[in-house]
Design a protein around this motif. Structure first.
Motif, short mmCIF file in Angstrom:
data_model
loop_
_atom_site.label_atom_id
_atom_site.label_comp_id
_atom_site.label_asym_id
_atom_site.label_seq_id
_atom_site.Cartn_x
_atom_site.Cartn_y
_atom_site.Cartn_z
N GLY A 1 29.74 -63.45 -119.03
CA GLY A 1 28.45 -63.37 -118.37
C GLY A 1 28.53 -63.02 -116.90
N SER A 49 23.96 -64.11 -117.76
CA SER A 49 23.59 -65.27 -118.59
C SER A 49 22.58 -66.14 -117.85
N PHE A 82 28.20 -67.35 -120.84
CA PHE A 82 27.77 -67.51 -122.23
C PHE A 82 28.63 -68.57 -122.89
N ASP A 116 25.32 -65.08 -126.94
CA ASP A 116 24.96 -64.23 -125.81
C ASP A 116 23.55 -63.66 -125.92
N SER A 176 20.97 -65.13 -122.66
CA SER A 176 20.85 -64.03 -121.71
C SER A 176 19.63 -64.23 -120.81
#
Length: 113
Positions: free
Chosen positions: A32, A55, A61, A65, A69
């Motif tokens: 991330g 993230s 993450f 994911d 997000s």
């Protein structure tokens, strides 16, 4: 085998075990994390909150994911079950083949209007 040879063998095996276990826990990149952030007007495209991660949090993450997000992606709606290895060109289940795994969506999109 004498005691010195036995001790040397045990040390070597323990060393290799420690190396093997430490390598198995390494990650190539923090999940991330944005390594090279964009500049100018594109800075908020992948990082809307400006924390340097794509993230939700700076822990990256953890499990999924898609749900973790910053960007609320929506899945494409496919008209039916997507078959695997249905392309003439490219590798089977590869980078250009939309494959439905059953638990994850094969393609996502986001439009901010």
């Amino acid at each position: 085998m004498n005691n010195n040879q036995l001790l040397s063998t045990i040390k070597k095996r323990l060393f290799l075990l420690v190396i093997f276990l430490s390598i198995s826990f390494l990650d190539a990149q923090t999940k991330g994390l944005i390594i090279e952030p964009s500049t100018g007007s594109g800075t908020s495209i992948l990082d809307p909150n400006g924390d340097g991660y794509v993230s939700n949090s700076t822990t990256g993450f953890i499990g999924n994911d898609s749900t973790e997000s910053e960007i609320p992606y929506m899945p494409f709606i496919f008209p039916g079950a997507e078959p695997t290895s249905d392309l003439n060109n490219g590798p089977n289940c590869g980078f250009n083949d939309f494959v439905d795994s059953g638990s994850f969506d094969p393609a996502l999109s986001y439009v901010d209007g």
